[in-house]
Design an enzyme around this catalytic site. Structure first.
Site, PDB file in Angstrom:
ATOM      1  N   CYS A 113       0.705  -1.006   0.055  1.00 34.93           N
ATOM      2  CA  CYS A 113       0.087  -0.162   0.042  1.00 34.93           C
ATOM      3  C   CYS A 113       0.878   1.053   0.022  1.00 34.93           C
ATOM      4  O   CYS A 113       0.266   2.247  -0.200  1.00 34.93           O
ATOM      5  CB  CYS A 113      -0.881  -0.002   1.085  1.00 34.93           C
ATOM      6  SG  CYS A 113      -2.203  -1.400   0.914  1.00 34.93           S
ATOM      7  N   HIS A 252      -2.919   7.475   2.382  1.00 35.07           N
ATOM      8  CA  HIS A 252      -3.524   6.245   1.894  1.00 35.07           C
ATOM      9  C   HIS A 252      -4.920   5.920   2.606  1.00 35.07           C
ATOM     10  O   HIS A 252      -5.119   5.986   3.777  1.00 35.07           O
ATOM     11  CB  HIS A 252      -2.570   5.027   2.421  1.00 35.07           C
ATOM     12  CG  HIS A 252      -2.902   3.745   2.002  1.00 35.07           C
ATOM     13  ND1 HIS A 252      -3.638   3.412   0.874  1.00 35.07           N
ATOM     14  CD2 HIS A 252      -3.040   2.473   2.986  1.00 35.07           C
ATOM     15  CE1 HIS A 252      -3.956   1.990   1.003  1.00 35.07           C
ATOM     16  NE2 HIS A 252      -3.673   1.847   2.149  1.00 35.07           N
ATOM     17  N   ASN A 282     -10.133   0.528  -0.014  1.00 37.46           N
ATOM     18  CA  ASN A 282      -8.587   0.214   0.118  1.00 37.46           C
ATOM     19  C   ASN A 282      -8.141  -0.156  -1.205  1.00 37.46           C
ATOM     20  O   ASN A 282      -8.160  -1.379  -1.480  1.00 37.46           O
ATOM     21  CB  ASN A 282      -8.226  -0.532   1.298  1.00 37.46           C
ATOM     22  CG  ASN A 282      -6.650  -0.518   1.486  1.00 37.46           C
ATOM     23  OD1 ASN A 282      -5.958  -0.289   0.407  1.00 37.46           O
ATOM     24  ND2 ASN A 282      -6.126  -1.075   2.375  1.00 37.46           N
TER      25      ASN A 282
END
Length: 325
Positions: A113, A252, A282
């Site tokens: 990520c 993020h 996500n």
């Protein structure tokens, strides 16, 4: 002194939308439970004819158009992804081919990520060194294809999409600093086994090595909040700035609780945070460029604004980038 400045942004989201109510039919969960713990209402999921590469191409085309840049002006293609269509060739090579970029270097960056922040850092170094004038940086993920849809701890979180930016050499400030960190000692908290390495000759292989995301959520949450707070402070101190000097925090988009906790430690009002997790989930390395493109196109992010990006992912890896947009 040359800076790497963002000259164009682009993004792509699959047309298929999976809501929390849809998930209620797949796994033992419900809308209220998901919303309370993650802040997510819906997410985008690739169809059979969409791939990590095809999404990256669409986002790149928009970024090139916004930058008024021809494909063959690009000197280097860097793609942040953990869900490339093939082990090789890389997603970067396939995106390069699809865009008709000739002979430019192309490679993938794997940092889960945190991949987009890592890729920006690499691109920044190439431009500062004078080796490249224009670089295409892409974050693209088909996370739904490495998600266990019977695991309610993870299937409610992850989603698909792509974002891209064109970086150009400029005399004006652009990327001010990047800060990258990792600690492999926490590798078991969040990981996804690689199915291509499964072998009868691997004595260490176990039944848990399935090609799907596995996560210990509570431990990941605590570690993410602490490490992100530290790297945000590091970026501010490096540039002799305070949180009040930052126009936008683009984190993020992992989980709304992590975003809120990080903003609180930064003492940034939520109005200064670009949030997309509620409608996109996500999307791993695609989440920051997706959020950036949305904020640029709706007018929130303006030239001259200072943007702080921060991310955390399996590895564990984490990092931050401070940008003068």
């Amino acid at each position: 002194m040359k800076y790497a400045k963002i000259s164009g942004t682009g993004s792509y989201l699959p047309k298929k939308i999976l809501t929390n109510y849809d998930l209620e039919k797949l796994v033992e969960t419900n809308h209220d439970w998901i919303l309370e713990r993650t802040g997510i209402i819906q997410r985008h999921i690739v169809s059979d004819d969409e791939t990590t590469v095809s999404m990256g191409v669409e986002a790149s085309l928009k970024a090139l158009e916004a930058a008024q840049c021809e494909a063959n002006d690009i000197d280097l293609v860097i793609v942040a992804t953990l869900t490339a269509d093939h082990t090789f060739p890389t997603a970067a090579c396939m995106i390069q081919k699809a865009l008709g970029i000739e002979k430019a270097g192309a490679f993938d960056v794997g940092a889960a990520c945190a991949g987009f922040v890592y890729a920006l850092s690499v691109a920044d170094k190439f431009i500062r060194a004078g080796d490249c004038k224009k670089i295409l940086v892409v974050g693209t993920e088909a996370m739904s294809r490495v998600t266990d849809w019977q695991d309610r701890a993870t299937c409610v979180l992850f989603a698909d999409g792509a974002g891209a930016v064109v970086l150009e050499a400029s005399d004006e400030p652009g990327i001010l600093s990047t800060h990258l960190h990792s600690d492999g000692g926490y590798d078991e908290l969040l990981f996804c086994a690689n199915p291509t390495v499964r072998s009868p000759f691997n004595p260490k292989q176990t039944s848990i090595d399935s090609p799907a995301i596995q996560m210990r959520g509570n431990e990941v949450f605590k570690l993410a909040v602490n490490t992100l707070s530290e790297v945000v402070d590091e970026a501010l101190q490096k540039n002799k700035l305070t949180s009040e000097d930052i126009h936008w925090l683009i984190p993020h988009q992992a989980n709304m609780r992590i975003i809120q906790a990080t903003a609180k430690k930064l003492k940034a009002p939520i109005e200064k945070v670009v949030v997309t997790v509620h409608k996109q989930g996500n999307t791993s390395s695609a989440s920051i460029p997706l959020a950036l493109d949305e904020a640029v196109r709706d007018g929130r992010v303006q030239r001259g604004h200072k943007i702080l990006m921060e991310s955390f992912g399996g590895g564990i890896v984490w990092g931050a980038t401070l940008i003068a947009y």
